[in-house]
Scaffold this active site. Structure first.
Site, PDB file in Angstrom:
ATOM      1  N   CYS A   1       2.959  -3.253   4.114  1.00 18.09           N
ATOM      2  CA  CYS A   1       2.074  -2.189   4.552  1.00 18.09           C
ATOM      3  C   CYS A   1       2.652  -1.392   5.789  1.00 18.09           C
ATOM      4  O   CYS A   1       3.820  -1.872   5.740  1.00 18.09           O
ATOM      5  CB  CYS A   1       0.507  -2.766   4.860  1.00 18.09           C
TER       6      CYS A   1
ATOM      7  N   HIS B   1      10.573 -24.094   9.098  1.00 21.62           N
ATOM      8  CA  HIS B   1       9.498 -24.793   9.709  1.00 21.62           C
ATOM      9  C   HIS B   1       7.940 -24.599   9.273  1.00 21.62           C
ATOM     10  O   HIS B   1       7.083 -25.541   9.242  1.00 21.62           O
ATOM     11  CB  HIS B   1       9.513 -24.362  11.333  1.00 21.62           C
TER      12      HIS B   1
ATOM     13  N   ASP C   1       0.886  -1.053   0.047  1.00 23.83           N
ATOM     14  CA  ASP C   1      -0.232  -0.094   0.165  1.00 23.83           C
ATOM     15  C   ASP C   1       0.974   1.412   0.097  1.00 23.83           C
ATOM     16  O   ASP C   1       2.119   1.225  -0.308  1.00 23.83           O
ATOM     17  CB  ASP C   1      -1.109   0.021   1.193  1.00 23.83           C
ATOM     18  N   HIS C   2       0.362   2.427   0.162  1.00 27.68           N
ATOM     19  CA  HIS C   2       1.146   3.700   0.072  1.00 27.68           C
ATOM     20  C   HIS C   2       2.168   3.710   1.287  1.00 27.68           C
ATOM     21  O   HIS C   2       3.224   4.452   1.011  1.00 27.68           O
ATOM     22  CB  HIS C   2       0.120   4.910   0.338  1.00 27.68           C
TER      23      HIS C   2
ATOM     24  N   ARG D   1       8.668 -33.620   9.590  1.00 29.24           N
ATOM     25  CA  ARG D   1       7.523 -33.311  10.369  1.00 29.24           C
ATOM     26  C   ARG D   1       6.893 -32.002  10.307  1.00 29.24           C
ATOM     27  O   ARG D   1       5.708 -31.841  10.697  1.00 29.24           O
ATOM     28  CB  ARG D   1       7.967 -33.516  11.884  1.00 29.24           C
ATOM     29  N   HIS D   2       7.639 -31.084   9.842  1.00 29.31           N
ATOM     30  CA  HIS D   2       7.008 -29.753   9.399  1.00 29.31           C
ATOM     31  C   HIS D   2       5.966 -29.911   8.096  1.00 29.31           C
ATOM     32  O   HIS D   2       5.168 -29.173   8.268  1.00 29.31           O
ATOM     33  CB  HIS D   2       8.136 -28.905   9.428  1.00 29.31           C
TER      34      HIS D   2
ATOM     35  N   THR E   1       2.439  -1.675   8.851  1.00 25.25           N
ATOM     36  CA  THR E   1       2.917  -2.447   9.841  1.00 25.25           C
ATOM     37  C   THR E   1       3.284  -4.023   9.635  1.00 25.25           C
ATOM     38  O   THR E   1       4.031  -4.503  10.174  1.00 25.25           O
ATOM     39  CB  THR E   1       1.994  -2.459  10.992  1.00 25.25           C
TER      40      THR E   1
HETATM   41  C1  RB5 Z   1      -2.117   2.331   6.561  1.00 26.01           C
HETATM   42  O1  RB5 Z   1      -2.273   3.808   7.337  1.00 26.01           O
HETATM   43  C2  RB5 Z   1      -1.910   1.508   7.585  1.00 26.01           C
HETATM   44  O2  RB5 Z   1      -2.952   1.224   8.221  1.00 26.01           O
HETATM   45  C3  RB5 Z   1      -1.734   0.304   6.520  1.00 26.01           C
HETATM   46  O3  RB5 Z   1      -0.336   0.511   6.002  1.00 26.01           O
HETATM   47  C4  RB5 Z   1      -1.298  -0.779   7.682  1.00 26.01           C
HETATM   48  O4  RB5 Z   1      -0.281  -0.773   8.302  1.00 26.01           O
HETATM   49  C5  RB5 Z   1      -2.284  -1.910   8.125  1.00 26.01           C
HETATM   50  O5  RB5 Z   1      -2.323  -2.805   8.719  1.00 26.01           O
END
Ligand code: RB5
Length: 146
Positions: free
Chosen positions: A69, A102, A12-13, A136-137, A71
């Site tokens: 993204c 694994h 994403d951005h 096993r994995h 996070t």
């Molecule tokens: C965008 O602001 C943010 O929410 C997205 O990039 C991401 O972290 C979502 O999980």
């Protein structure tokens, strides 16, 4: 051993700039990269891009993919809804290595607001070069979709 198969990438951005740097890294590394977007810093819904990459990996159009993204959380949640997708959100090299050994992870997820570019490159290199242990994995991951 290095996996030189083509790879699909999307973000994403919030991770657009890191995605662009990663594309250069992957291409210098010798991989053909298919970028499904986003194409700018303009705000988008990460789910649209997560679904495209996850669908392509789920349907075996690509062996592996990378999603980013802010996070990495939203992309992980999205990608792991798809059958046969094992998306691993990694912020360190140990997790990247273990997700291959694994879990046979087939999508690497990175947080563009979490990791810097040099760490991201090291995580990607480790992820690409670490084989699945099987045994096993294999039995364990086969039960994920059941
Ligand atoms: C965008 O602001 C943010 O929410 C997205 O990039 C991401 O972290 C979502 O999980």
């Amino acid at each position: 051993m290095t996996n030189k198969q083509p790879i699909i990438i999307g973000s994403d951005h919030a991770a657009f700039e890191l995605k662009e740097k990663i594309k250069t890294f992957l291409s210098d590394y010798g991989l053909t990269v298919t970028d499904i977007g986003t194409k700018s810093n303009a705000s988008v819904n990460y789910v649209d891009f997560g679904k495209k990459v996850a669908k392509a990996v789920s349907q075996k159009e690509f062996d592996k993919g990378i999603l980013l993204c802010g996070t990495g959380l939203g992309m992980s949640m999205t990608a792991n809804r798809f059958p046969q997708v094992r998306a691993a959100l990694c912020s360190d090299i140990f997790a990247a290595r273990m997700s291959r050994l694994h879990n046979d992870s087939n999508i690497l997820v990175l947080g563009g607001r979490v990791v810097g570019d040099i760490l991201a490159f090291e995580i990607i290199k480790t992820w690409l070069e670490t084989p699945f242990e099987g045994g096993r994995h294999l039995e364990r991951i086969q039960t994920i979709d059941q």
